[in-house]
Design a protein around this motif. Structure first.
Motif, PDB file in Angstrom:
ATOM      1  N   PHE A  89     -11.436  -9.275  72.956  1.00  0.00           N
ATOM      2  CA  PHE A  89     -12.067  -8.007  73.318  1.00  0.00           C
ATOM      3  C   PHE A  89     -11.338  -7.433  74.523  1.00  0.00           C
ATOM      4  CE2 PHE A  89     -15.018  -5.316  75.633  1.00  0.00           C
ATOM      5  CZ  PHE A  89     -15.415  -4.462  74.618  1.00  0.00           C
ATOM      6  N   THR A  90     -11.298  -6.108  74.607  1.00  0.00           N
ATOM      7  CA  THR A  90     -10.709  -5.430  75.763  1.00  0.00           C
ATOM      8  C   THR A  90     -11.707  -4.422  76.311  1.00  0.00           C
ATOM      9  OG1 THR A  90      -8.489  -5.674  74.849  1.00  0.00           O
ATOM     10  CG2 THR A  90      -8.775  -4.022  76.575  1.00  0.00           C
ATOM     11  N   GLY A  91     -12.028  -4.554  77.589  1.00  0.00           N
ATOM     12  CA  GLY A  91     -12.858  -3.571  78.291  1.00  0.00           C
ATOM     13  C   GLY A  91     -11.945  -2.580  78.975  1.00  0.00           C
ATOM     14  N   LYS A  92     -12.227  -1.275  78.826  1.00  0.00           N
ATOM     15  CA  LYS A  92     -11.353  -0.238  79.364  1.00  0.00           C
ATOM     16  C   LYS A  92     -12.121   0.696  80.286  1.00  0.00           C
ATOM     17  CE  LYS A  92      -8.775  -0.216  75.040  1.00  0.00           C
ATOM     18  NZ  LYS A  92      -8.301   0.583  73.913  1.00  0.00           N
ATOM     19  N   THR A  93     -11.457   1.135  81.346  1.00  0.00           N
ATOM     20  CA  THR A  93     -12.029   2.138  82.237  1.00  0.00           C
ATOM     21  C   THR A  93     -10.966   3.148  82.646  1.00  0.00           C
ATOM     22  OG1 THR A  93     -11.578   0.885  84.260  1.00  0.00           O
ATOM     23  CG2 THR A  93     -13.723   0.539  83.221  1.00  0.00           C
ATOM     24  N   HIS A  94     -11.428   4.310  83.037  1.00  0.00           N
ATOM     25  CA  HIS A  94     -10.579   5.361  83.598  1.00  0.00           C
ATOM     26  C   HIS A  94     -11.278   5.823  84.864  1.00  0.00           C
ATOM     27  CE1 HIS A  94      -7.905   8.810  83.878  1.00  0.00           C
ATOM     28  NE2 HIS A  94      -8.979   9.554  84.087  1.00  0.00           N
ATOM     29  N   THR A  95     -10.618   5.688  85.995  1.00  0.00           N
ATOM     30  CA  THR A  95     -11.211   6.033  87.284  1.00  0.00           C
ATOM     31  C   THR A  95     -10.349   7.081  87.960  1.00  0.00           C
ATOM     32  OG1 THR A  95     -12.035   3.778  87.473  1.00  0.00           O
ATOM     33  CG2 THR A  95     -12.051   5.093  89.482  1.00  0.00           C
ATOM     34  N   THR A  96     -11.002   8.115  88.471  1.00  0.00           N
ATOM     35  CA  THR A  96     -10.276   9.191  89.137  1.00  0.00           C
ATOM     36  C   THR A  96     -10.576   9.181  90.622  1.00  0.00           C
ATOM     37  OG1 THR A  96     -12.066  10.751  88.671  1.00  0.00           O
ATOM     38  CG2 THR A  96     -10.250  10.649  87.085  1.00  0.00           C
ATOM     39  N   TYR A  97      -9.617   9.674  91.373  1.00  0.00           N
ATOM     40  CA  TYR A  97      -9.743   9.776  92.823  1.00  0.00           C
ATOM     41  C   TYR A  97      -9.988  11.239  93.151  1.00  0.00           C
ATOM     42  CZ  TYR A  97      -8.416   9.655  97.764  1.00  0.00           C
ATOM     43  OH  TYR A  97      -8.419   9.760  99.125  1.00  0.00           O
ATOM     44  N   GLY A  98     -11.013  11.504  93.910  1.00  0.00           N
ATOM     45  CA  GLY A  98     -11.266  12.884  94.264  1.00  0.00           C
ATOM     46  C   GLY A  98     -12.376  13.011  95.279  1.00  0.00           C
ATOM     47  N   ARG A  99     -12.529  14.205  95.791  1.00  0.00           N
ATOM     48  CA  ARG A  99     -13.555  14.474  96.785  1.00  0.00           C
ATOM     49  C   ARG A  99     -14.747  15.215  96.199  1.00  0.00           C
ATOM     50  NH1 ARG A  99     -11.624  12.062 100.902  1.00  0.00           N
ATOM     51  NH2 ARG A  99      -9.449  12.181 101.390  1.00  0.00           N
ATOM     52  N   VAL A 100     -14.634  15.624  94.951  1.00  0.00           N
ATOM     53  CA  VAL A 100     -15.722  16.332  94.291  1.00  0.00           C
ATOM     54  C   VAL A 100     -16.176  15.485  93.111  1.00  0.00           C
ATOM     55  CG1 VAL A 100     -16.368  18.430  93.059  1.00  0.00           C
ATOM     56  CG2 VAL A 100     -14.734  18.546  94.952  1.00  0.00           C
ATOM     57  N   PRO A 101     -17.478  15.166  93.035  1.00  0.00           N
ATOM     58  CA  PRO A 101     -17.931  14.337  91.913  1.00  0.00           C
ATOM     59  C   PRO A 101     -17.651  15.015  90.577  1.00  0.00           C
ATOM     60  CG  PRO A 101     -19.702  14.695  93.515  1.00  0.00           C
ATOM     61  CD  PRO A 101     -18.548  15.555  93.922  1.00  0.00           C
ATOM     62  N   THR A 102     -17.047  14.272  89.673  1.00  0.00           N
ATOM     63  CA  THR A 102     -16.829  14.761  88.323  1.00  0.00           C
ATOM     64  C   THR A 102     -17.246  13.664  87.372  1.00  0.00           C
ATOM     65  OG1 THR A 102     -14.568  13.940  88.295  1.00  0.00           O
ATOM     66  CG2 THR A 102     -14.875  16.234  88.961  1.00  0.00           C
ATOM     67  N   ALA A 103     -17.635  14.053  86.192  1.00  0.00           N
ATOM     68  CA  ALA A 103     -18.034  13.051  85.213  1.00  0.00           C
ATOM     69  C   ALA A 103     -17.651  13.520  83.827  1.00  0.00           C
ATOM     70  CB  ALA A 103     -19.533  12.822  85.283  1.00  0.00           C
ATOM     71  N   ALA A 104     -17.180  12.609  83.040  1.00  0.00           N
ATOM     72  CA  ALA A 104     -16.915  12.876  81.631  1.00  0.00           C
ATOM     73  C   ALA A 104     -17.957  12.110  80.841  1.00  0.00           C
ATOM     74  CB  ALA A 104     -15.512  12.417  81.250  1.00  0.00           C
ATOM     75  N   ASP A 105     -18.623  12.759  79.937  1.00  0.00           N
ATOM     76  CA  ASP A 105     -19.676  12.118  79.174  1.00  0.00           C
ATOM     77  C   ASP A 105     -19.192  11.843  77.764  1.00  0.00           C
ATOM     78  OD1 ASP A 105     -21.972  11.177  78.089  1.00  0.00           O
ATOM     79  OD2 ASP A 105     -23.091  13.039  78.248  1.00  0.00           O
ATOM     80  N   HIS A 106     -19.103  10.568  77.442  1.00  0.00           N
ATOM     81  CA  HIS A 106     -18.717  10.170  76.096  1.00  0.00           C
ATOM     82  C   HIS A 106     -19.944   9.744  75.304  1.00  0.00           C
ATOM     83  CE1 HIS A 106     -14.418  10.329  76.913  1.00  0.00           C
ATOM     84  NE2 HIS A 106     -14.716   9.830  78.084  1.00  0.00           N
ATOM     85  N   GLY A 107     -21.139  10.042  75.878  1.00  0.00           N
ATOM     86  CA  GLY A 107     -22.365   9.693  75.198  1.00  0.00           C
ATOM     87  C   GLY A 107     -22.747   8.238  75.333  1.00  0.00           C
ATOM     88  N   ASN A 108     -22.066   7.492  76.182  1.00  0.00           N
ATOM     89  CA  ASN A 108     -22.357   6.079  76.329  1.00  0.00           C
ATOM     90  C   ASN A 108     -22.788   5.782  77.755  1.00  0.00           C
ATOM     91  OD1 ASN A 108     -21.626   5.437  73.618  1.00  0.00           O
ATOM     92  ND2 ASN A 108     -19.497   5.700  74.196  1.00  0.00           N
ATOM     93  N   VAL A 109     -21.935   5.211  78.524  1.00  0.00           N
ATOM     94  CA  VAL A 109     -22.235   4.887  79.907  1.00  0.00           C
ATOM     95  C   VAL A 109     -21.395   5.786  80.793  1.00  0.00           C
ATOM     96  CG1 VAL A 109     -22.119   3.112  81.685  1.00  0.00           C
ATOM     97  CG2 VAL A 109     -22.810   2.505  79.382  1.00  0.00           C
TER      98      VAL A 109
END
Length: 148
Positions: A9-29
């Motif tokens: 199994f492979t767990g994957k994440t994408h993390t961004t650096y920034g000063r303004v909160p942003t979020a991408a919603d894939h309908g999961n977590v």
């Protein structure tokens, strides 16, 4: 160090650096993460399954810590990170014979910086990130740094 022969199994994440909160919603977590003592830094952890696995949670926590470490090192060296700086981490759970193992791959993106500067930031971040220090010598960790 033993390497994984068979990835289960492979767990994957994408993390961004920034000063303004942003979020991408894939309908999961979709969790907004923070860096203790750095209220102005926000990270994003988006898992790929409805119920995150241990590998996804580990990758998410590690990526939040690691990208914060990159920001700290950049600040100390007076390097301005671009807003689209990001880290993708994949944590594999696998086996070699009867042994259960972890391995990790990092894709560090720091667009616009000279390659050597970006690589130095990425290496230095591993030296201060508690997650990186905890696994050093215990699991295979591959790092790729891109500046485009």
């Amino acid at each position: 160090m033993t390497t994984i022969d068979k990835v289960l199994f492979t767990g994957k994440t994408h993390t961004t650096y920034g000063r303004v909160p942003t979020a991408a919603d894939h309908g999961n977590v979709n969790l907004a993460l923070s860096a203790p003592g750095h209220a102005d830094l926000d990270q994003q952890f988006t898992a790929v399954a409805a119920h995150p696995t241990a590998e996804q949670l580990f990758a998410g926590a590690w990526s939040a810590c690691y990208i914060t470490a990159i920001g700290l090192i950049a600040s100390q060296k007076r390097v301005t990170l671009p807003a689209d700086t990001s880290v993708d981490i994949e944590v594999d759970l696998g086996q070699s014979g009867a042994a259960w193992l972890l391995a990790a791959r990092f894709e560090v993106r720091i667009p616009g910086l000279p390659q050597d500067v970006a690589e130095k930031l990425a290496r230095a971040a591993h030296e201060i990130c508690p997650y990186s220090k905890a696994v050093k010598g215990n699991i295979d960790v591959a790092v790729n740094v891109t500046t485009s």
